[in-house]
Design a protein around this motif. Structure first.
Motif, short mmCIF file in Angstrom:
data_model
loop_
_atom_site.label_atom_id
_atom_site.label_comp_id
_atom_site.label_asym_id
_atom_site.label_seq_id
_atom_site.Cartn_x
_atom_site.Cartn_y
_atom_site.Cartn_z
N ASP A 123 0.99 -1.13 -0.18
CA ASP A 123 0.22 0.02 -0.16
C ASP A 123 0.97 1.23 0.05
O ASP A 123 0.48 2.28 -0.70
CB ASP A 123 -0.87 0.12 1.23
N ARG A 124 2.01 1.18 0.79
CA ARG A 124 2.97 2.21 0.71
C ARG A 124 3.77 2.58 -0.54
O ARG A 124 3.62 3.75 -0.90
CB ARG A 124 3.78 2.19 1.74
N THR A 125 4.06 1.39 -1.10
CA THR A 125 5.05 1.53 -2.17
C THR A 125 4.26 1.54 -3.79
O THR A 125 4.77 1.94 -4.72
CB THR A 125 6.22 0.55 -2.12
N ARG A 126 3.41 0.67 -3.66
CA ARG A 126 2.57 0.43 -4.99
C ARG A 126 1.32 0.98 -5.07
O ARG A 126 0.72 1.09 -6.27
CB ARG A 126 2.29 -1.07 -5.30
N GLY A 127 0.86 1.53 -4.14
CA GLY A 127 -0.71 2.42 -4.07
C GLY A 127 -1.69 1.26 -4.39
O GLY A 127 -1.38 0.08 -4.64
N ARG A 128 -2.89 1.80 -4.78
CA ARG A 128 -3.97 1.17 -5.22
C ARG A 128 -4.36 1.27 -6.50
O ARG A 128 -5.56 1.04 -6.95
CB ARG A 128 -5.04 1.20 -3.96
N ALA A 129 -3.69 1.82 -7.41
CA ALA A 129 -3.90 2.06 -8.76
C ALA A 129 -4.14 0.98 -9.42
O ALA A 129 -3.53 -0.22 -9.22
CB ALA A 129 -2.69 2.64 -9.56
N PRO A 130 -5.22 0.54 -10.19
CA PRO A 130 -5.66 -0.71 -10.93
C PRO A 130 -4.59 -1.09 -11.52
O PRO A 130 -3.86 -0.18 -12.32
CB PRO A 130 -6.92 -0.25 -11.46
N ALA A 131 -4.31 -2.33 -11.53
CA ALA A 131 -3.08 -2.85 -12.36
C ALA A 131 -3.40 -2.73 -13.79
O ALA A 131 -2.17 -2.97 -14.61
CB ALA A 131 -2.62 -4.30 -11.82
N ASP A 132 -4.54 -2.77 -14.38
CA ASP A 132 -4.86 -2.59 -15.89
C ASP A 132 -5.28 -0.98 -16.08
O ASP A 132 -6.05 -0.86 -17.01
CB ASP A 132 -5.64 -3.52 -16.29
N ASP A 133 -4.99 -0.06 -15.40
CA ASP A 133 -5.52 1.19 -15.40
C ASP A 133 -5.09 1.73 -17.25
O ASP A 133 -3.97 1.73 -17.38
CB ASP A 133 -4.76 2.41 -14.44
N PRO A 134 -5.99 1.94 -17.87
CA PRO A 134 -5.77 2.03 -19.13
C PRO A 134 -4.89 3.32 -19.41
O PRO A 134 -4.02 3.39 -20.48
CB PRO A 134 -7.30 2.37 -19.64
N ALA A 135 -4.95 4.43 -18.69
CA ALA A 135 -4.28 5.56 -18.94
C ALA A 135 -2.73 5.21 -18.72
O ALA A 135 -1.85 5.67 -19.45
CB ALA A 135 -4.75 6.63 -18.09
N LEU A 136 -2.41 4.46 -17.42
CA LEU A 136 -1.14 4.35 -17.18
C LEU A 136 -0.46 3.28 -18.34
O LEU A 136 0.76 3.66 -18.32
CB LEU A 136 -1.34 3.48 -15.64
N VAL A 137 -1.23 2.17 -18.55
CA VAL A 137 -0.66 1.38 -19.43
C VAL A 137 -0.51 1.99 -20.72
O VAL A 137 0.78 1.74 -21.31
CB VAL A 137 -1.61 0.04 -19.77
N GLU A 138 -1.26 2.73 -21.45
CA GLU A 138 -0.93 3.55 -22.22
C GLU A 138 0.23 4.54 -22.38
O GLU A 138 1.05 4.30 -23.13
CB GLU A 138 -2.21 4.42 -22.80
N THR A 139 0.61 5.11 -21.33
CA THR A 139 1.60 5.83 -21.03
C THR A 139 2.90 5.01 -21.15
O THR A 139 4.02 5.33 -21.73
CB THR A 139 1.53 6.70 -19.77
N VAL A 140 2.98 3.80 -20.54
CA VAL A 140 4.10 2.97 -20.59
C VAL A 140 4.19 2.54 -21.76
O VAL A 140 5.56 2.23 -22.15
CB VAL A 140 3.86 1.65 -19.55
N LEU A 141 3.40 2.00 -22.59
CA LEU A 141 3.72 1.69 -24.19
C LEU A 141 3.74 2.74 -25.13
O LEU A 141 3.92 2.31 -26.18
CB LEU A 141 2.39 0.74 -24.47
N ASP A 142 3.66 3.86 -24.57
CA ASP A 142 3.99 5.14 -25.68
C ASP A 142 5.38 5.38 -25.94
O ASP A 142 5.87 6.02 -24.99
CB ASP A 142 3.09 6.18 -25.28
N ALA A 143 6.04 5.03 -27.02
CA ALA A 143 7.38 5.35 -27.25
C ALA A 143 7.67 6.76 -27.34
O ALA A 143 8.61 7.29 -27.12
CB ALA A 143 7.88 4.56 -28.50
N THR A 144 6.70 7.49 -27.67
CA THR A 144 6.84 9.14 -27.59
C THR A 144 6.74 9.77 -26.21
O THR A 144 7.11 10.96 -26.15
CB THR A 144 5.93 9.79 -28.45
#
Length: 330
Positions: A123-144
């Motif tokens: 809870d302290r280090t990883r938080g509770r953001a959904p593991a498949d949060d579309p916005a976060l996943v999109e950011t990680v996969l965006d080469a730009t």
């Protein structure tokens, strides 16, 4: 606490050991120990390997009783003593004790205290953001996207920036990212699986997963083939994806396949078995027909297609035609 443990041990060894376990994990929690330290403590105290698997936050830690971290390809045994990280949740922390062993009060205390400490760390280090949060996943996969933004999004998803991960491309178009050592299977249906790469290279894994998706099939009689395709397994065949344009006019051999399939409903499943097995007898077993029946079907298919299927060159041509059929789909 030591004095209390000593007194309890004189009366009940298990009670004394349980108090020492509680004190041990309380000290680790107060010192803000990390996940590996907590799992190591559980392993050392229990005298058997301990394993933590939190699929939602992409966490996988396994430690031997001598304190050595060593991963395992074997999935957790449901018979092992285990604990969930949340009330009513799925087991996430295991002690790899033989199923024949008697249930232990000390094991139960180790799991309860270790799981509670692990939950606080996550809870302290990883938080509770959904593991498949579309916005976060999109950011990680965006080469730009800037590297700093991609790393921040990866951490929010629970990914370890120092560990390899891979991108998954389901047919529904919603990407997923999994740790390379994750034991959870891919989503149901057609899925392309990218190669395992460092977190900052995940855009490349995603692009290759999309290519692999084009080689998947529904697994039905009219669309035979694997539903899950790994980009790592394609090799040079992946180059076909650049040559065959989705939705364009199919190559002549694919047109011949479609015409033949319209005349013989059994044809596609039969030809896929022939192209994907090591021998005609294996192909006959794959589709549950007699060897002589398969020979009759192949003779008919050769007549419909216009090229031999029982020669190495003919089978190679057939495999290419079936593959290109998948790639021509819009």
């Amino acid at each position: 606490m030591k004095e209390l443990a000593g007194r309890l041990t004189a009366l009940d060894p298990d009670a004394g050991a349980a108090v020492r376990v509680i004190a041990y994990f309380d000290r680790l929690a107060e010192s803000r120990a990390g996940l590996e330290t907590l799992v190591r403590g559980a392993a050392v105290l229990a005298g058997v390997p301990a394993r933590l698997v939190d699929a939602d936050r992409r966490v996988h830690v396994r430690v031997e009783p001598d304190g050595t971290r060593r991963e395992s390809e074997m999935p957790p045994d449901p018979a092992w003593p285990s604990a969930a990280l949340t009330p009513g949740g799925a087991p996430a922390l295991w002690l790899e004790r033989a199923a024949a062993a008697e249930p232990s009060v000390v094991d139960a205390v180790i799991l309860e205290r270790a799981a509670g400490a692990v939950r606080l760390v996550l809870d302290r280090t990883r938080g509770r953001a959904p593991a498949d949060d579309p916005a976060l996943v999109e950011t990680v996969l965006d080469a730009t996207a800037p590297e700093a933004a991609r790393l921040h999004a990866a951490r929010r998803l629970g990914l370890d920036p120092t560990a390899p991960a891979r991108a998954l491309a389901p047919l529904d178009g919603r990407p997923r990212i999994v740790a390379a050592h994750a034991e959870a299977g891919p989503p149901d249906g057609r899925v392309g699986v990218g190669p395992a790469v460092p977190v900052l290279d995940l855009p490349r894994s995603w692009s290759q997963a999309l290519v692999a998706l084009r080689f998947t099939a529904e697994g039905t009689a009219q669309d035979p083939g694997p539903g899950v395709v790994h980009a790592d397994d394609l090799g040079g065949i992946a180059l076909l994806a650049d040559l065959v344009v989705p939705g364009a006019e199919p190559p002549p051999d694919v047109q011949a396949l479609e015409a033949a399939a319209a005349a013989a409903p059994w044809l596609l499943a039969t030809l896929h078995a022939v192209a994907s097995t090591v021998s005609l007898r294996a192909a006959a077993a794959e589709i549950n027909v007699h060897h002589s029946t398969l020979q009759e079907r192949l003779a008919h298919a050769e007549h419909l297609l216009g090229w031999p299927l029982r020669t190495p060159q003919g089978r190679f041509r057939l495999g290419l035609a079936l593959t290109m059929r998948h790639l021509t789909r819009p």
